[in-house]
Design a protein around this motif. Structure first.
Motif, short mmCIF file in Angstrom:
data_model
loop_
_atom_site.label_atom_id
_atom_site.label_comp_id
_atom_site.label_asym_id
_atom_site.label_seq_id
_atom_site.Cartn_x
_atom_site.Cartn_y
_atom_site.Cartn_z
N LYS A 86 0.78 -1.14 -0.25
CA LYS A 86 -0.11 -0.02 -0.68
C LYS A 86 0.95 1.08 0.09
O LYS A 86 1.69 1.22 0.59
CB LYS A 86 -1.37 -0.27 1.15
CG LYS A 86 -1.98 -0.99 0.98
CD LYS A 86 -2.46 -1.46 2.15
CE LYS A 86 -3.90 -2.30 2.96
NZ LYS A 86 -4.24 -2.22 3.93
N SER A 87 0.24 2.28 -0.24
CA SER A 87 1.64 3.44 -0.89
C SER A 87 0.39 4.43 -0.88
O SER A 87 0.51 5.29 -1.96
CB SER A 87 1.86 3.09 -1.77
OG SER A 87 2.24 4.20 -2.18
N GLY A 88 -0.53 5.01 0.55
CA GLY A 88 -1.29 5.66 0.16
C GLY A 88 -0.53 7.13 -0.45
O GLY A 88 -1.74 8.23 -0.96
N CYS A 89 0.46 7.39 0.01
CA CYS A 89 0.71 9.00 -0.07
C CYS A 89 1.64 9.04 -1.03
O CYS A 89 2.29 9.64 -1.51
CB CYS A 89 1.71 9.73 0.94
SG CYS A 89 2.83 8.70 1.24
N GLY A 113 6.42 9.19 2.07
CA GLY A 113 6.52 8.58 3.49
C GLY A 113 5.76 9.74 5.00
O GLY A 113 6.14 9.61 5.88
N THR A 114 4.47 10.59 4.47
CA THR A 114 3.51 10.40 5.04
C THR A 114 2.23 10.19 5.87
O THR A 114 1.40 10.36 6.93
CB THR A 114 2.78 12.54 4.59
OG1 THR A 114 2.71 11.51 3.18
CG2 THR A 114 4.29 12.66 4.86
N CYS A 115 2.00 9.12 4.65
CA CYS A 115 1.14 7.96 5.33
C CYS A 115 1.30 6.78 6.28
O CYS A 115 -0.06 6.37 6.50
CB CYS A 115 0.15 7.79 3.63
SG CYS A 115 0.49 6.44 3.13
N GLY A 116 2.45 6.84 6.18
CA GLY A 116 2.40 5.40 7.18
C GLY A 116 1.86 4.14 6.67
O GLY A 116 1.70 2.71 7.35
N ALA A 117 1.80 4.02 4.94
CA ALA A 117 0.72 2.97 5.10
C ALA A 117 1.54 1.35 4.67
O ALA A 117 1.45 -0.10 4.46
CB ALA A 117 0.12 2.77 4.05
N CYS A 118 3.26 1.76 4.12
CA CYS A 118 3.68 1.05 4.18
C CYS A 118 4.74 0.16 4.82
O CYS A 118 5.71 0.03 4.03
CB CYS A 118 4.26 1.69 2.51
SG CYS A 118 5.71 3.05 3.23
N LEU A 153 9.50 2.22 7.07
CA LEU A 153 9.02 2.57 5.76
C LEU A 153 9.09 2.01 4.42
O LEU A 153 10.59 2.82 4.55
CB LEU A 153 8.51 4.17 5.41
CG LEU A 153 7.68 4.73 6.58
CD1 LEU A 153 7.34 6.85 7.00
CD2 LEU A 153 6.49 4.56 6.77
N CYS A 187 8.79 3.38 1.50
CA CYS A 187 9.23 3.73 0.26
C CYS A 187 10.29 4.92 0.54
O CYS A 187 11.14 5.86 0.35
CB CYS A 187 8.44 4.76 0.37
SG CYS A 187 6.98 6.18 1.68
N GLY A 193 4.47 7.51 -1.78
CA GLY A 193 5.87 7.03 -1.57
C GLY A 193 6.79 8.68 -1.00
O GLY A 193 8.14 7.80 -0.76
FE1 FES Z 1 2.64 6.56 1.97
FE2 FES Z 1 5.79 5.38 2.29
S1 FES Z 1 3.76 5.11 0.78
S2 FES Z 1 4.43 6.36 3.93
#
Ligand code: FES
Length: 636
Positions: free
Chosen positions: A35-38, A42-47, A75, A77, A40
């Motif tokens: 998952k990569s909500g933002c 580094g702000t969403c924490g999904a990865c 993370l 990303c 890449g």
């Molecule tokens: Fe969002 Fe890594 S893709 S923090």
């Protein structure tokens, strides 16, 4: 550049990655979608991934806690390869295949209404195949190869004056193709109003021509393999759009795509690779080759369509939000490298505007919205809620930004509808005891979109929240499930021991407010369209709901929270993946394809952001179900 071995667990899959590659890209190379909500940043924490061994370069840790960092969580990303490593990708960080909405069809099985529509439009597919036997040339019967072929084709197909074209790439090999086949050949052709175009000549055979109906969604991609002779869905496959690594939503992907030319190529290749990957699996299963695929029809939102074609999408997100094109010229598959006959044509559904795309036009066609006096409302609920209202005389459409809540984004324990997601909830109003229905009966790890709707309706019924979504901490039950934390209030859906983790699964007041905003945006969109054409809700005879979320939505709960209008349940209908169904219909019927192009032109797009009505409607909809209870008589 140095290369290193990266092992991914629990698959035990090893790939080679260049120094400096992010773990997000390395995982994608290993076929593991993270998952990569933002996108890449580094702000969403999904990865989040677990570094089991190795010493990577860490470029950012976002909101990871010191405890997580101490445990080796990073993370993906922001963590770069600089030596051999072993990585574990936990389930919650993965995009999983079984979440993909294939439509509500099982193999070869279609809804009655789809057969009816095909009968109504008439079957005449966009590609055909014809076997012919040609007379062998002699000194006295010495017309050219092309004349011999085209005359016989005209005779057999009764084409009249319809032109027959042959691309140079086919013409070059014509003498050899005919003679090798001993003049018994099968000819595959694109068939449109403009004429017939030969796309393949082969040894005579009776294998039918096949076509592809393709739904390119922001999140998922679905491919149906269609027998163009029978109309049957022979096979189907879906997966995540490989563009996911560039961000969850269209805006993040546009931002990435327009950074430089290489990015646009990269993001286009990602989706073409996704389609080809699905197609290759289907072809292998069916023992077919790419030379059997004679046509493709693509339906996607405007951004996805432009990215699929590699067309600069930057103006879609800049005011006044202008797409490059609404009608897309058809083109040969070789131009983008789809694994089908190189000269076979790829057709794309027309868009209406930047935020009402070909997928919505496809849904409108399948809903048969524009062919009767009855007023029909079509809603596709996702990150964007796209809404079409109308009948045979008029059609209006709009898009409203619902945000990612219904797809699990911005919700503390939000997730997509996958195993472990809570989809139904019962709350005892006296004790606040909870019973849960979890997808695949697994331990609950989060809550999906339909679960959220259900949950909020039940929180409201039990008096845990008020109509504005505020938590009522003084609830008469005195239950410990309802509690205040340092920065929010929450209700425990599953205790940590039930969830098999370290944390209780909760829904917070902030989550509830996010869902209220999302449902408010969609309901306000519906009301704005109704106001614009002076149609009362009661005048709507059918409400057709498309999209993955819509498929599992509980109507009663949706009305109770004010997501859907208060009408009898019989007026609601779920259509599943309308986009791929519309693609199939247009592939099999030239009349349906013409109608689709006409629909795109006929629809009046309403830009909600420029009207004052929408904001008023939105503010009024930020209650459960609404500030104006007369709109929801069933819940007064
Ligand atoms: Fe969002 Fe890594 S893709 S923090």
């Amino acid at each position: 550049m140095s290369q290193f071995r990266i092992k991914f667990m629990p698959e035990n899959r090893v790939i080679e990655a260049d120094q400096g590659t992010s773990l997000l890209n390395a995982a994608a190379k290993a076929g593991i979608m993270i998952k990569s909500g933002c996108g890449g940043k580094g702000t969403c924490g999904a990865c989040k991934v677990d570094v089991l061994s190795g010493d990577p370069l860490v470029n950012g840790t976002g909101n990871l806690t010191p405890e997580q960092l101490a445990k080796g969580i990073r993370l993906a990303c922001k963590t770069l390869v600089q030596g051999d490593m072993t990585i574990e990708v936990p389930p919650e960080s993965r995009l999983q295949e079984h979440q993909v909405l294939m439509g509500d069809v099982q193999k070869g099985l279609l809804q009655e209404s789809e057969h009816d529509l095909l009968d109504k439009f008439g079957r005449h597919s966009l590609a055909i195949k014809q076997r012919i036997s040609l007379s062998i040339p002699t000194l006295t019967e010495n017309s050219s190869d092309w004349a011999r072929l085209s005359i016989e084709l005209r005779r057999v197909l009764k084409t009249g004056d319809k032109p027959i074209h042959m691309p140079l790439s086919i013409l070059k090999h014509l003498p050899e193709s005919l003679r090798k086949a001993n003049w018994d050949v099968s000819i595959t052709m694109t068939d449109t109003e403009a004429g017939l175009t030969i796309t393949h000549i082969e040894q005579g055979n009776d294998v039918p021509p096949y076509g592809l109906a393709i739904d390119i969604g922001t999140t998922t991609v679905v491919v149906y393999l269609i027998n163009l002779l029978t109309g049957e869905i022979v096979d189907q496959q879906g997966t995540y759009n490989k563009q996911a690594k560039y961000g969850d939503d269209v805006i993040t992907r546009i931002v990435y795509a327009v950074e430089n030319e290489q990015n646009l190529i990269e993001i286009r290749d990602a989706v073409v690779e996704t389609v080809n990957g699905l197609l290759d699996k289907i072809l292998a299963r069916q023992s077919l080759s790419n030379m059997n695929i004679a046509s493709a029809m693509v339906a996607g939102n405007t951004t996805m369509t432009q990215l699929f074609l590699g067309v600069d999408p930057r103006y879609i997100r800049l005011e006044p939000y202008i797409p490059t094109m609404t009608n897309v010229p058809s083109f040969p598959a070789r131009e983008i490298g789809l694994h089908m006959l190189p000269e076979a044509m790829v057709h794309c559904y027309p868009s209406v505007a930047s935020y009402v795309g070909g997928d919505i036009v496809a849904g409108t066609l399948v809903t048969d919205l524009a062919n009767g006096e009855d007023i029909i409302l079509f809603i596709d609920i996702g990150t964007n809620g796209e809404i079409v209202l109308g009948n045979q005389d008029w059609l209006v459409a709009c898009a409203c930004s619902a945000g990612p809540s219904f797809e699990g984004g911005g919700i503390t324990f939000g997730m997509r509808a996958m195993p472990g997601a809570i989809e139904r909830i019962i709350i005892d109003p006296e004790t606040l005891d909870v019973s849960l229905k979890v997808i695949n009966n697994q331990t609950p790890v989060g809550i999906c979109g339909s679960g959220l709707v259900d949950c909020i309706a039940k929180l409201l019924s039990a008096g845990i929240i008020d109509r504005a979504g505020n938590f009522q901490l003084g609830h008469k039950s005195g239950s410990q499930r309802l509690r205040a934390t340092t920065d929010d209030k929450e209700f425990v859906l599953a205790w940590a021991y039930q969830a098999g983790g370290e944390k209780d699964v909760v829904i917070t007041e902030n989550d509830v407010k996010n869902v209220i905003r999302a449902k408010g945006a969609i309901y306000a969109g519906i009301r704005s369209l109704l106001n614009m054409v002076a149609v009362d809700i009661e005048m709507i005879s059918r409400i057709v709901i498309a999209g993955g979320f819509g498929n599992y939505l509980n109507i009663h709960d949706s009305v109770q929270i004010g997501l859907l209008p208060d009408l009898e349940p019989e007026r609601f209908e779920f259509i599943g993946n309308a986009s791929v169904k519309g693609a199939r219909l247009a592939l099999l019927s030239q009349n349906a394809w013409r109608e689709a192009e006409e629909l795109g032109r006929k629809m009046t797009y309403v830009e909600l952001s420029v009207g004052v009505t929408y904001m008023d409607e939105y503010m009024a909809a930020l209650f459960l179900p609404h500030t104006d209870m007369s709109l929801f008589p069933s819940f007064q």
